[in-house]
Scaffold this active site. Structure first.
Site, PDB file in Angstrom:
ATOM      1  N   ILE G 115     -10.353  -6.221 153.057  1.00 26.32           N
ATOM      2  CA  ILE G 115     -10.034  -7.566 153.542  1.00 26.32           C
ATOM      3  C   ILE G 115      -9.806  -7.474 155.034  1.00 26.32           C
ATOM      4  O   ILE G 115      -8.988  -6.658 155.476  1.00 26.32           O
ATOM      5  CB  ILE G 115      -8.751  -8.119 152.893  1.00 26.32           C
ATOM      6  CG1 ILE G 115      -8.916  -8.184 151.387  1.00 26.32           C
ATOM      7  CG2 ILE G 115      -8.376  -9.477 153.475  1.00 26.32           C
ATOM      8  CD1 ILE G 115      -7.610  -8.524 150.644  1.00 26.32           C
ATOM      9  N   VAL G 119     -14.390  -8.025 159.346  1.00 22.38           N
ATOM     10  CA  VAL G 119     -13.719  -7.157 160.310  1.00 22.38           C
ATOM     11  C   VAL G 119     -13.392  -5.804 159.657  1.00 22.38           C
ATOM     12  O   VAL G 119     -14.034  -4.802 159.925  1.00 22.38           O
ATOM     13  CB  VAL G 119     -12.448  -7.829 160.871  1.00 22.38           C
ATOM     14  CG1 VAL G 119     -11.616  -6.856 161.691  1.00 22.38           C
ATOM     15  CG2 VAL G 119     -12.848  -9.039 161.723  1.00 22.38           C
ATOM     16  N   CYS G 120     -12.422  -5.808 158.772  1.00 23.66           N
ATOM     17  CA  CYS G 120     -11.929  -4.542 158.236  1.00 23.66           C
ATOM     18  C   CYS G 120     -13.026  -3.799 157.476  1.00 23.66           C
ATOM     19  O   CYS G 120     -13.073  -2.573 157.492  1.00 23.66           O
ATOM     20  CB  CYS G 120     -10.728  -4.815 157.338  1.00 23.66           C
ATOM     21  SG  CYS G 120      -9.471  -5.783 158.196  1.00 23.66           S
ATOM     22  N   VAL G 121     -13.914  -4.520 156.813  1.00 21.51           N
ATOM     23  CA  VAL G 121     -15.012  -3.890 156.099  1.00 21.51           C
ATOM     24  C   VAL G 121     -16.186  -3.613 157.035  1.00 21.51           C
ATOM     25  O   VAL G 121     -16.682  -2.485 157.114  1.00 21.51           O
ATOM     26  CB  VAL G 121     -15.477  -4.766 154.917  1.00 21.51           C
ATOM     27  CG1 VAL G 121     -16.714  -4.157 154.250  1.00 21.51           C
ATOM     28  CG2 VAL G 121     -14.351  -4.931 153.917  1.00 21.51           C
TER      29      VAL G 121
END
Lengths: 209, 209, 209, 209, 209, 209, 209, 209
Positions: G115, G119-121
């Protein structure tokens, strides 16, 4: 127009729950809710019935045939509930044992959910209204073929005086006041509303610091 | 508010079916259902009429012009049904032959479907209500331009006392009890609900082992 | 960028059809198409295979278990087709009998459809591309859990060089010219595209006047 | 990865327009755009062709049969355009007269639109790419059965190097600079974009005060 | 419940049309219909008013300010209609000139459309119902911010006894019988329903052969 | 296939922002985002440009005409930014002053947003790629007529090597590490993401206890 | 174009799982999946990691702040997994401990979920591709603000060579053959796919008869 | 049917506003509106209350727990409003202080908004109707889990006589006539309707020339 409105709200001392035809085969017909959302809604309603100790009645239609057995979780949660496996009646209200079980609860408010909304739920709801009960259909613990079918079924029931509520509204209207059992309601919401669980996780993480 | 509700449910001994303007040209106007879903719904309703031996009336509007001929399947399924090719009346109820045919059935409950929902269906439904009939519009065997048009037409009919049902609810409310003809209803559902056919296929495959 | 593009189009003399895991149980998992649309698409592809006499291979996964038997219509339409009931391989290409049957057709173009798109179809398609075949996945005769899952599966296959076509495009690309069999293609379209049937009904009604 | 990209943009001196199978019957198959939006898009593209004096070619498939005649507006707007009524070829590029007409324009950029996107448009587009043309498919002046079919057709064409543009982008890329004809482009936009017409109406109302 | 229903249907001899605030600026607020669909709907209603010679009243709100002038097509189509440019009243019924114009028509049935549905239409509709008129709101010739706002506005109006109809239903309910003017109604439908135009084009092409 | 991929990520020392045609009139054409979401996205991107001190260039098209003036917030936020009011060029890259302003920034990474996506954004983006820049289009600060138009424009840009990012990804990729300015980024997110604001409000309420 | 394609499929002996920022606060930002569907997807991926004994790494961003602690279920399921609470790096790949933990697994295939997707992925996925890993992003166990943001993030990752799979495809591609553990995979599917659970319930009910 | 309808419209001299449970935690449960649209709607309603000097009451549920504090903007805008932090009652009408505060306003019309629509809003609305108040629920300043839940809640409230209005309709119905304060209403609309702001920007730009 609104002068004589009486707010007939759910009362945990006068309500029973009817779970109609939540069967392993029929569940494959439900396409108006995403599958895990629907599963969660049905189990949330079952948890509500347990939490408030509401008399609960299970019924199935032709469970030896393609419709399949009742979903196992419900059977496990209500091992002692009246269980009416109907031999053929599509409208559960046409089954004398079912009506007798409903009347035996002594409750006037009936909370009804089932599969499919337009038949198994609507037929019972309309019959129960006719019989003088106050009927509350749990919209999101009832499922059917698609959203258009659901819309027509809602319209038919609403026109007859059925009240339409989602399970969260049922829980809150029964509970009335958080102070009756803060932890109990909190757990119920946390188990069935991921976003509420997120709020509680953050809250208690900080409270514990 | 709900004290005097009477559940006016479909009764196979007191119901007739009116198929209004299911014509080859007009069908191209229907965009509120996917095409094969709509075709299936119309044929399912026709099968219901046959299965319950309900008196059925066919009518068309201007079939020599752009609206085109009635869809051939309906003509073939009901070769002996009253067939009123209206010379100009948009509301079939304005055609005396049509009203005479309806009254000749001697039935009080009218099950109506057609193209388009907001005109050919709604006008007949409202006229029939006014004339004292009980009207059940088959939502998913009726089609129109888009979902917004449909929603307004439903609202107008519902406000007049029309009951809105999908074909599956019509079949189940007429049948009442599976034991009246298990195989017959099973076949009907299997032919028109692919997911139910899947259940039956798996069931009988195992039953036959 | 486009200088060297070669339009690798379907050729009825060099194409085979692979129907992967269209089983009675698995079909209940398909929620990215309305049920009757999906049923129609699968049967349309089967009719195409028959119409063009394309070698066709059927395969199933665990058909004795919950996945259920192959949908009966396919078995009836292709009684003599190679039928590989896989004992456990999820990717049909991991089953030697299946690959042997594919190679035995002597065709280089593989038209693939199945349930579910992201596994039973995508795995075979990617393996077949790797093995040097030209792969055409029939998008609308393949189904899966929801539209988001489908979108990712399409992306993965397209990135590997799979061509994505709906059944109508498959039929037209194989047929090339209406004059090869006007009535044959007309019937196929009429049986599977209700709106086209409407056009033909109106056309022939007038032609017959 | 982007080092060698060349922006191949539309050039009014090197572009021709191909209108493929916009026929009165086939138009009833188009369900991926609202009907008046689609009609407007097709007429907007026709106006663009006129406005920029682009050579334009019309073609139809089986216009004596159920597919019906070309939509009258196009015939009226391009009375002198090459008009190839194909006797049977589904892919217009398989018709020698059509290809000859395209080549006779002497243009390298082909702007293509038609019904249906996945067949009549995609087949021509892929063939034209293979033949060395630069192909620009006008997405919103092309229609088909539903949005999923369209998505697959776009993917197939894009993978082959086809550029996908809506008619508004086509107009703007051809025009380059408002000063080439302010009133001309303004009228075109005003006639086909109601919201732009609103802006212009308000603007000129005030300018006139 | 339905015993006393009276079908109050549109009567061309007793109906007037009110076009409320279709202004060039306000039209940019309409996002619940695709722009060309909405434009078409408004012009279709205007054509209906002309075709049936219904008294028509135009009104605007603050047309010198950001709301902008009335859309030019309406002004051109009804050059002699009462035109009430309201100096400030949001609800047109609060403007005495407007009410006087309505009453001067001598009609009891009011067909109302406008921008935005929840304000300019709903306020007038509710006031007119209160004043004893029969009110028919043309759903698709009225626009607003989004579909949710529209749904609430419909609910509020319907609860007050307003009838909700799309323009096609208005035309058909007024016309009653095709024979009153086949060509006139045919033209109207052909101009505003592209799919119906397609039917007519194919029909006359064949009739002319 | 992936062996030589180089992750070309945004670098605050090598990036400039181009705001193309965010004008008061053109904004009424944007229907692929809800209006307040779009407004928020554009202002969020502007805040990002300020927060990271990125060179920013504003440009407009025909601002004296119906397209209207630049939205006032942008003018106020970037009083000293290069501001190119183009006299006629639709593609800003066709304007020498604009290209000179871009080159004067000395940056290689261009972050582009504008109205409408398929023209004002796509044309500039494709020209900039061709000119050797790295292009990052801010998807949600760019708007256009509808989602289908947007999808085609994305496809065209992506095929040319444009990277597509939402403003949140732009902010995070530029910032790299929260510790560079925790409060600054927190404020930016809190101002433009209501759900994040909710998290922060709850967090600080508890932190302050 | 497809001649050299190599099907790089998941291999349970060469894969590791990265769970990125599944935190109690951030989860409230996820609006592209219904909440219970998303929760189920994340837990299904966690069950897959356990079932196949894949090395698993957990990481969080600013877990003391508004982002909140990791969702408790993940912490409980992987008590001994490397757990990198990043002090500030938004892209986990910018954290040396995280990269070291990834490399310590000795695996070349990275299965990534988190999540938010964009961004984070995406940042981790692009960095990992650049570092020479094979990256498989689990689409439905990753969530973000809305479907449009997700679509852009998918496009960016796919263009870089990331493979996009739903959790069900991950499970099936890792398992290869049901016979490797029929009951194990069956339980996993039954726990996370309600429709599959229905199939199994019906199957075993009959098998037990 | 419509003979006795009385248009009970909002009157700024007889209306009070109730803001129910707009809390930082609960806001994360709202998924039936895009986040910035919902935020804008709530603040627009607050601005309306201020603009018309309507007595306003704030209330919260369990604000020390996971539900979180009231959103700061509301507290700041109404520093002197009655603020009832309920210790446990879910239905604010069950709290005596709240009812006393409502009655102390001396107003008969209650304008209600809150989170979530089906509980915090619906329960208060139904109780207030029962108590004899005229209730106007602000649909778009109230939020809940999804659109289906909202639809059922609307149906329940509408059936009880609640009027459903969006904030824009509330503002317009209260204001009655632009001339009461042109600039005031203009500012309010400009601040909360980006498309209206666009109209005003263009208007004043030209007016200022």
């Amino acid at each position: 127009m609104t002068t004589s409105f009486e707010y007939n709200r759910l009362n945990k001392d006068d309500a029973a729950v009817l779970m109609v035809d939540h069967q392993a085969g029929l569940i494959s017909l439900v396409q108006d809710y995403p599958p895990n959302e629907f599963k969660n809604n049905v189990l949330a309603l079952a948890d509500i019935a347990k939490f408030f100790n509401l008399p609960t009645i299970l019924t199935t239609s032709f469970e030896q045939g393609p419709n399949g057995p009742i979903v196992p979780e419900l059977k496990e949660m209500f091992p002692d509930a009246p269980y009416i496996a109907r031999p053929g009646q599509i409208n559960a209200w046409d089954n004398d044992d079912f009506v007798a079980a409903v009347k035996a609860t002594g409750k006037k408010q009936l909370i009804i959910a089932g599969i499919v909304t337009d038949v198994c739920v609507a037929f019972v709801a309309l019959s129960a209204i006719e019989a003088g009960f106050d009927v509350f259909v749990v919209t999101d613990a009832s499922g059917t073929f698609d959203e258009t079918v659901r819309a027509a079924a809602w319209e038919r029931m609403s026109a007859a005086g059925v009240q339409l509520l989602n399970w969260f509204a049922v829980a809150c209207e029964l509970h009335r006041d958080w102070r009756n059992d803060i932890e109990g309601l909190g757990n119920l919401l946390s188990n069935h509303i991921p976003l509420y669980r997120g709020l509680m996780t953050s809250y208690f993480a900080r409270a514990g610091q």
